[in-house]
Motif scaffolding. Structure first.
Motif, PDB file in Angstrom:
ATOM      1  N   ARG A 101     -54.947 -41.339 -37.740  1.00 20.06           N
ATOM      2  CA  ARG A 101     -56.370 -41.243 -37.479  1.00 20.06           C
ATOM      3  C   ARG A 101     -57.099 -42.577 -37.708  1.00 20.06           C
ATOM      4  NH1 ARG A 101     -58.734 -35.958 -40.020  1.00 20.06           N
ATOM      5  NH2 ARG A 101     -59.669 -37.552 -41.348  1.00 20.06           N
ATOM      6  N   GLU A 149     -52.043 -29.658 -28.350  1.00 20.01           N
ATOM      7  CA  GLU A 149     -52.681 -30.920 -28.714  1.00 20.01           C
ATOM      8  C   GLU A 149     -52.385 -32.028 -27.719  1.00 20.01           C
ATOM      9  OE1 GLU A 149     -52.035 -31.559 -32.918  1.00 20.01           O
ATOM     10  OE2 GLU A 149     -52.807 -29.547 -33.366  1.00 20.01           O
ATOM     11  N   LEU A 172     -51.471 -42.090 -31.252  1.00 22.68           N
ATOM     12  CA  LEU A 172     -50.673 -40.908 -30.969  1.00 22.68           C
ATOM     13  C   LEU A 172     -49.205 -41.305 -30.897  1.00 22.68           C
ATOM     14  CD1 LEU A 172     -50.192 -37.975 -30.008  1.00 22.68           C
ATOM     15  CD2 LEU A 172     -50.744 -38.757 -27.689  1.00 22.68           C
ATOM     16  N   TRP A 223     -51.069 -37.877 -34.891  1.00 27.63           N
ATOM     17  CA  TRP A 223     -52.172 -38.780 -34.561  1.00 27.63           C
ATOM     18  C   TRP A 223     -52.555 -39.479 -35.854  1.00 27.63           C
ATOM     19  CZ3 TRP A 223     -57.976 -38.149 -34.645  1.00 27.63           C
ATOM     20  CH2 TRP A 223     -58.606 -39.187 -33.938  1.00 27.63           C
ATOM     21  N   VAL A 283     -55.093 -43.690 -28.838  1.00 27.88           N
ATOM     22  CA  VAL A 283     -55.869 -42.563 -28.316  1.00 27.88           C
ATOM     23  C   VAL A 283     -57.193 -42.473 -29.057  1.00 27.88           C
ATOM     24  CG1 VAL A 283     -56.018 -40.048 -28.168  1.00 27.88           C
ATOM     25  CG2 VAL A 283     -53.904 -41.204 -27.517  1.00 27.88           C
ATOM     26  N   LEU A 318     -55.401 -34.430 -26.400  1.00 25.31           N
ATOM     27  CA  LEU A 318     -55.359 -35.866 -26.663  1.00 25.31           C
ATOM     28  C   LEU A 318     -55.098 -36.712 -25.422  1.00 25.31           C
ATOM     29  CD1 LEU A 318     -53.352 -35.729 -30.010  1.00 25.31           C
ATOM     30  CD2 LEU A 318     -55.783 -36.250 -29.752  1.00 25.31           C
ATOM     31  N   CYS A 319     -54.569 -36.108 -24.362  1.00 22.61           N
ATOM     32  CA  CYS A 319     -54.200 -36.890 -23.178  1.00 22.61           C
ATOM     33  C   CYS A 319     -54.688 -36.221 -21.900  1.00 22.61           C
ATOM     34  CB  CYS A 319     -52.679 -37.027 -23.083  1.00 22.61           C
ATOM     35  SG  CYS A 319     -51.882 -37.750 -24.516  1.00 22.61           S
TER      36      CYS A 319
END
Length: 286
Positions: free
Chosen positions: A63, A187, A129, A61, A92, A191-192
């Motif tokens: 950031r 993760e 992502l 990811w 994301v 994240l999804c």
């Protein structure tokens, strides 16, 4: 392929196959994000395909601080130059609760100030992502973790992605990666959401097989539209207040975040409880 008409089941794999750390398998077997994401992998790929996917895929990811600082493209280019192939990409956005979940096991040394700063960081805008394959043949997540570099600039040895990004300290680390296959799974669960995760996994799994790359540009541009490059803020001698991190235009919040990340305490003197034995050996003070 599992029957697509059946609802997903919160199942668990043999987590010991996906982690090298004693006790972490027990922790992840009870973790709802990990179980949820494994259910997606097993549903879409079957159990065997799910293990293969987790073992062959690295998760990154990029950031919001990397986009604000204008270094996200450099990080992605350096990752590709190191032999990683992009499989799937999505903008994301992570909220406060997502930030707590993402670093739940790793924030045992975090001060309250550090948590405030993480909240302000993810509130800047989305990140990116990316799922990667490692075409060198090495374990993907482990090699990407090594390439990422320490969150403390003084502890980095050799070139790292955080050096490429100019990461100055433990808070403004610019890039997050999943440490090992178990973390890749967990993760994805953070994240999804379900439908997006399934689509991402199917897309990435197809490229794992056929050797193709996904295109990054449209997703990068989408993040940059929401979070344009702001650059490195000028030094500020005033210590920001928590309100400076959440009020006003984006440029002001980014400047306050940068200043506070250099002035506020980030580490506690003693740690919270470890989730598995290996964490006991990790101390930012040593």
């Amino acid at each position: 392929m599992p029957d697509s008409t059946m609802p997903p089941v919160l199942r668990s794999p043999t987590w010991a196959r996906l982690t090298r750390f004693s006790g972490k398998d027990t922790v992840f077997a009870a973790d709802l994000f990990a179980r949820e994401a494994w259910a997606t992998l097993a549903r879409e790929l079957g159990d065997g395909g799910a293990y293969s996917f987790a073992e062959a895929t690295a998760l990154m990811w990029v950031r919001p601080d990397a986009f604000a600082a204008g270094v996200a493209r450099k990080v992605l280019a350096a990752t590709q130059a190191a032999g990683f192939r992009p499989l799937a990409v999505r903008p994301v956005r992570v909220d406060r609760c997502g930030a707590r979940a993402l670093w739940a096991y790793m924030c045992r040394w975090a001060t309250v100030e550090r948590l405030w700063l993480l909240d302000a960081l993810v509130a800047l805008g989305p990140g990116l992502l990316v799922l990667w394959a490692d075409d060198t043949g090495e374990p993907a997540a482990a090699r990407l973790t090594a390439l990422k570099g320490s969150n403390a600039a003084g502890r980095r040895t050799g070139a790292s992605l955080r050096d490429v990004a100019g990461s100055p300290n433990r808070l403004l680390t610019m890039v997050h990666v999943a440490d090992e296959p178990a973390d890749v799974v967990r993760e994805l669960g953070i994240l999804c959401p379900w439908p997006d995760r399934a689509a991402l996994v199917i897309e990435a799994a197809a490229r794992l097989t056929d050797g193709a790359c996904c295109l990054l540009e449209d997703a990068i541009a989408a993040v940059e539209t929401e979070l344009p490059t702001l650059g490195t803020p000028a030094p500020d001698t005033a210590t920001p207040s928590p309100g400076d991190l959440t009020a006003g235009p984006l440029e002001r919040r980014w400047a306050a975040l940068w200043a506070a990340a250099h002035r506020w305490p980030l580490l506690t003197a003693t740690a919270g409880p470890a989730a598995w034995p290996e964490q006991e050996s990790r101390s930012p003070w040593r």
